[in-house]
Structures are given as structure tokens and as C-alpha cells.
Design a protein around this motif. Structure first.
Motif, mmCIF file in Angstrom:
data_model
loop_
_atom_site.group_PDB
_atom_site.id
_atom_site.type_symbol
_atom_site.label_atom_id
_atom_site.label_comp_id
_atom_site.label_asym_id
_atom_site.label_seq_id
_atom_site.Cartn_x
_atom_site.Cartn_y
_atom_site.Cartn_z
ATOM 1 N N GLY A 93 71.383 13.648 -19.439
ATOM 2 C CA GLY A 93 69.981 14.014 -19.214
ATOM 3 C C GLY A 93 68.969 13.045 -19.780
ATOM 4 N N ALA A 94 69.336 11.766 -19.972
ATOM 5 C CA ALA A 94 68.359 10.805 -20.506
ATOM 6 C C ALA A 94 68.680 9.397 -20.035
ATOM 7 C CB ALA A 94 68.361 10.851 -22.028
ATOM 8 N N ILE A 95 67.627 8.589 -19.936
ATOM 9 C CA ILE A 95 67.779 7.189 -19.539
ATOM 10 C C ILE A 95 67.130 6.311 -20.610
ATOM 11 C CG2 ILE A 95 65.715 7.340 -18.033
ATOM 12 C CD1 ILE A 95 67.086 5.189 -16.234
ATOM 13 N N SER A 96 67.735 5.176 -20.859
ATOM 14 C CA SER A 96 67.211 4.249 -21.861
ATOM 15 C C SER A 96 66.763 2.977 -21.142
ATOM 16 C CB SER A 96 68.319 3.939 -22.866
ATOM 17 O OG SER A 96 67.874 3.048 -23.854
ATOM 18 N N LEU A 97 65.496 2.612 -21.318
ATOM 19 C CA LEU A 97 64.949 1.460 -20.584
ATOM 20 C C LEU A 97 64.951 0.187 -21.430
ATOM 21 C CD1 LEU A 97 61.859 2.967 -18.707
ATOM 22 C CD2 LEU A 97 64.290 3.118 -18.154
ATOM 23 N N HIS A 98 65.144 -0.927 -20.750
ATOM 24 C CA HIS A 98 65.125 -2.235 -21.395
ATOM 25 C C HIS A 98 63.910 -2.984 -20.847
ATOM 26 C CE1 HIS A 98 67.123 -5.124 -23.859
ATOM 27 N NE2 HIS A 98 68.321 -4.580 -23.752
ATOM 28 N N ILE A 99 63.010 -3.391 -21.739
ATOM 29 C CA ILE A 99 61.790 -4.087 -21.302
ATOM 30 C C ILE A 99 61.975 -5.585 -21.579
ATOM 31 C CG2 ILE A 99 59.276 -4.190 -21.558
ATOM 32 C CD1 ILE A 99 60.153 -1.371 -20.738
ATOM 33 N N PRO A 100 61.719 -6.490 -20.643
ATOM 34 C CA PRO A 100 60.986 -6.294 -19.389
ATOM 35 C C PRO A 100 61.850 -6.051 -18.147
ATOM 36 C CG PRO A 100 61.150 -8.632 -19.842
ATOM 37 C CD PRO A 100 61.907 -7.922 -20.934
ATOM 38 N N TRP A 101 63.130 -5.747 -18.297
ATOM 39 C CA TRP A 101 63.918 -5.506 -17.077
ATOM 40 C C TRP A 101 63.381 -4.309 -16.296
ATOM 41 C CZ3 TRP A 101 69.247 -5.674 -20.058
ATOM 42 C CH2 TRP A 101 69.541 -7.010 -20.402
ATOM 43 N N ASP A 102 62.839 -3.331 -17.038
ATOM 44 C CA ASP A 102 62.416 -2.075 -16.392
ATOM 45 C C ASP A 102 60.978 -1.717 -16.730
ATOM 46 O OD1 ASP A 102 65.270 -1.392 -15.791
ATOM 47 O OD2 ASP A 102 65.363 -1.111 -17.949
ATOM 48 N N ILE A 103 60.030 -2.575 -16.429
ATOM 49 C CA ILE A 103 58.646 -2.229 -16.799
ATOM 50 C C ILE A 103 58.138 -1.068 -15.936
ATOM 51 C CG2 ILE A 103 56.251 -3.071 -16.865
ATOM 52 C CD1 ILE A 103 57.242 -5.636 -17.893
#
Ligand code: PSV
Ligand code: MN
Ligand code: MN
Length: 427
Positions: A93-103
Motif C-alpha cells: 500500500g505504498a510507493i517510494s519515489l526517487h527524485i529526479p527520476w519521478d518528479i
């Protein structure tokens, strides 16, 4: 692709009788051993493991990528994939974002999309291990540890920007994996590199909102092959202790030299109340990022054994942990791979939950090594899979998510929608 939940229900009906038979046997066995099966089911159903946005495509080596087709082309499609996983197993139930890959261009819209898939935003990750086209200074010789203050300031500003993106999305933590290090003896002064990094970390720490945490991930080598600034759990702990309460260590299972006793590291971090969370994966040689449990399921169980024991102990004061997968490779369908990883994590958790703690403590106090070993191995050798399937059934997930995924040709559907040669952003 949005999954029609009635399909899962129909599928479960086909498997219900077999599941019931397997579950009844396990339930009776566990009850005979004194376990509260309802409580176990609740603990398993509640356990959520975040999915990193970079694990939804192929990758995992520096040498090439071979798209399996239908890879997500945007942040929205990555979220769709995690939504799919969550619908299948009710455990992601969760997503972890990597910036700037996923701005996230439009945070409000992204949050709404997340809510439609019942997803939360886990820790946000900064990236100062690659140069971006629009940046002024290069990270070739480091970022937060760099000798040049202008480079350090740029890397600090990036981390502060990542925190801002996280605030907009409702994240509560920043994970910093710092690749800074050296390739040759004498290249840098170890002490000064540490001190410069500490100063940079401190500035990032000061930008954290009140209810946020920062996770300091360690890794012994790669991309640098002589020294890494945050090379091991001791260094991570040292930084965290100097920074303050909001700084916690992050254990990525692949970030240890072969044969390291990771479960003991977990115990030490917990003892100090400094364990922030995990990046789960498995490996044979180095940071292989293979499917969780593929190589060393016993080690995974021993890690969960420490976690279950430690988190329940009155002697341990550690904040709630952040659970995440960090795995990706070229040869399997990433969604199938993630389903396997989640299953492996939950198996290890369930096995750790059925360790007879009282008997184990007694055997330890008596120095009865054989009995202590038997207790752990008994739990590890118990086939807990019907318990996991039951927890899924009761929470509306598929009894067997992987089989459902195959049977319903979900990858083919994604290929039809997105194309054969699509590549998601990430390593
Ligand atoms: C580095 O090897 C790592 O484990 C870090 O967590 C990164 O953020 C992730 O992989 C993706 O590159
Ligand atoms: Mn990691
Ligand atoms: Mn890694």
C-alpha cells in the motif's frame, strides 16, 4: 490498468475449498503450539511493504537493460503498477519515489491518483549519485562530501527540494543513499570527508519538518571501490547519533560484505533505538538486488526474528519501521518479481511470529544450545503459506496473486496498453 475486484473474488471462489483444507490443518497445528491464529492473521494483513518506483522496470546491472514490455512510462503508470500489486495482495500500500527520476509535476493530481489506488507515499529518495543535465556542478568527485563548498551546497539544495516534494505528497521521511567515496588510496582524507558530510547532513536535517525522519543508508562499495563515506552500519549509526532523534539507520540487505551477520546489526540498531527501516532484496555476491528470499531465506528469517523480538521488548525504544523492497533485474517480469519478494518477506515475518519466545529465552538462559537452535529451526521449517493466503483471502486480495496474474495475462494487457519496448526511469 485497473483491476476489476470481482475477478479476484471469482478466482478465490475456485481455490476456496483447497485453501480451507490447508489452512485448517495449519491453524490446528499452530493452536496446539499455543499461538493465537486470529492475531497472527491480523498482524500479517496489516503488514505493508512499500514498492520503490525504480523496481517496476527491468534493470539491475550496469551493462544493459532488456525491457520485458509494458514497462511504466510515467510516474502515473508506475503508480498504476503499484496499485495493481496492492489490489492483488493488499500488502503493497505504498510507493517510494526517487527524485529526479519521478518528479511529481502536479502533486494534487498525483495524490488523488494515489488515493484511488489506496496508496501512501513512503520515504522520498534523493539522487546525488548521477549528474543531471541542468545542474551547475558535477558529482564526479562526490556530492555531500565534496571538497568544494559549491558542490556540497548544490547537493544540499537538492535534498531540501526532495523534502519539499515529499511534503507535497504526504511523505514523512527522506532516504539518503550517498555514493560518495574514493577509488584509490590517498585520494581523500577520511576524517575530513566525514566531517564535510556531517556538516551537509546537518543542514539537510535542519530542513526536515517536525514529524519527519531522515534515513541514512550505508553501502560498503560500488560505485566506488576503495572507500565509501557511509560504508557500514557503524558509520551510519555515528552520523545518526551526531545528527539527532530524527536520523535513523537504513539497512539494505545487499549492502553488506559476504557472510556479514546482518541480524546482529539489526539487533544493535534496535538496541540503540536507531533503526529506521529496510531495503529488502537478496544477493549471492554483492549488491545483486535479487528477489527477496531467493538466496538466503534463513538469513531473512533470522532478521525478522530479531525484529519481532526487539520490537516487542520493553528494553527497546525504537520508532515504527519503514519497510521497502529495493530489487530489480533483467530476467523476470518486475511485477511477478515483486509479488515473490512480498511473499518471501511475509513468510519470514510469519515464521518469526511463531517462534516460541519463552522457550527460546529459557534455553538461552540455560545455555541449552541444541534446544535454542531447534526452536528457531522449527519455526523456520513450518510451512506458513496457508496463513498468508488466508490473510489475503480475508482482506480481499487474491489467494495466489502470482497465479492470478499469470492466469489473467496481466503483462500482456500492459504490453497492449503501453507497448513492447518501453523503459521506465531508474537505473
Ligand atoms: C544503492 O545501491 C541503492 O540501494 C540505494 O537505495 C538507491 O537509492 C537505490 O539503490 C536505487 O539506485
Ligand atoms: Mn537501497
Ligand atoms: Mn543497493
Amino acid at each position: 490498468m485497473i483491476l476489476d475486484k470481482s475477478l479476484i473474488q471469482q478466482y478465490n471462489e475456485q481455490l476456496a475449498a483447497t485453501q480451507q483444507k490447508k489452512f485448517n490443518f495449519l491453524k490446528a497445528t499452530l493452536q496446539d503450539e499455543g499461538h493465537d491464529v486470529t492475531a497472527l492473521l491480523e498482524q500479517l494483513a496489516a503488514f505493508q511493504i512499500a514498492i520503490p518506483s525504480w523496481a517496476l522496470g527491468t534493470g539491475g546491472t550496469r551493462f544493459g537493460r532488456f525491457s520485458g514490455g509494458g514497462e511504466p512510462r510515467s510516474l502515473e503508470e508506475k503508480m498504476e503498477d503499484v496499485g495493481l500489486l496492492h489490489a492483488l495482495n493488499q500488502s503493497s500500500g505504498a510507493i517510494s519515489l526517487h527524485i529526479p527520476w519521478d518528479i511529481p509535476q502536479n502533486a494534487t493530481a498525483i495524490k488523488q491518483l494515489a488515493a484511488s489506488f489506496e496508496l501512501q507515499f513512503d520515504a522520498v529518495n534523493s539522487n546525488t549519485f548521477q549528474d543531471q543535465n541542468d545542474q551547475n556542478y558535477s558529482y564526479k568527485f562526490g556530492s555531500l562530501s565534496h571538497t568544494d563548498k559549491q558542490v556540497r551546497d548544490q547537493a544540499i539544495a537538492h535534498n531540501v527540494e526532495v523534502i519539499k516534494h515529499g511534503i507535497d505528497l504526504g511523505s514523512k521521511a527522506l532516504t539518503i543513499w550517498l555514493s560518495d567515496g574514493t577509488d584509490f588510496p590517498g585520494q581523500q582524507n577520511f576524517r575530513r570527508s566525514f566531517q564535510r558530510t556531517l556538516d551537509s547532513f546537518q543542514q539537510i536535517y535542519d530542513a526536515l519538518p517536525e514529524d519527519w525522519k531522515v534515513f541514512i543508508e550505508y553501502k560498503p562499495y560500488e560505485p566506488h571501490f576503495y572507500s565509501t563515506v557511509v560504508a557500514d552500519w557503524g558509520t551510519s549509526l555515528l552520523f545518526c547519533q551526531k545528527l539527532g532523534e530524527k536520523a535513523l539507520g537504513l539497512v539494505d540487505l545487499g549492502h553488506h560484505l559476504p557472510n556479514t551477520n546482518i541480524e546482529q546489526i539489526v539487533s544493535r540498531f534496535l538496541m540503540e533505538g536507531k533503526l529506521g527501516g529496510f531495503h529488502f532484496n537478496d544477493s549471492k555476491y554483492g549488491d545483486d538486488d535479487l528477489t527477496v528470499g531467493a538466496m538466503q531465506p534463513f538469513q531473512l528469517f533470522l532478521i525478522f526474528n530479531e525484529l519481532v523480538e526487539g520490537m516487542a521488548s520493553q528494553e527497546v525504544q525504537n520508532p515504527a519501521l519503514s519497510w521497502m523492497i529495493d530489487a530489480s533485474h533483467n530476467v523476470k517480469d518486475p511485477l511477478e518479481d515483486l509479488l515473490q519478494s512480498i511473499e518471501a518477506i511475509k513468510i519470514a515475518l510469519a515464521q518469526a511470529l511463531i517462534v516460541d519466545r519463552k522457550k527460546l529465552e529459557n534455553a538461552q538462559e540455560q545455555n541449552d544450545t541444541t534446544t535454542a537452535q531447534e526452536i528457531l529451526q522449527h519455526a523456520f521449517r513450518t510451512d506458513v503459506r496457508p496463513l498468508l493466503a488466508q490473510a489475503r483471502l480475508e482482506s480481499g486480495a487474491a489467494i495466489d496473486p502470482l497465479a492470478f496474474y499469470r492466469q489473467n495475462k496481466i503483462r500482456q494487457e500492459l504490453i497492449n496498453q503501453r507497448g513492447v519496448k518501453t523503459y521506465s526511469t531508474g537505473l
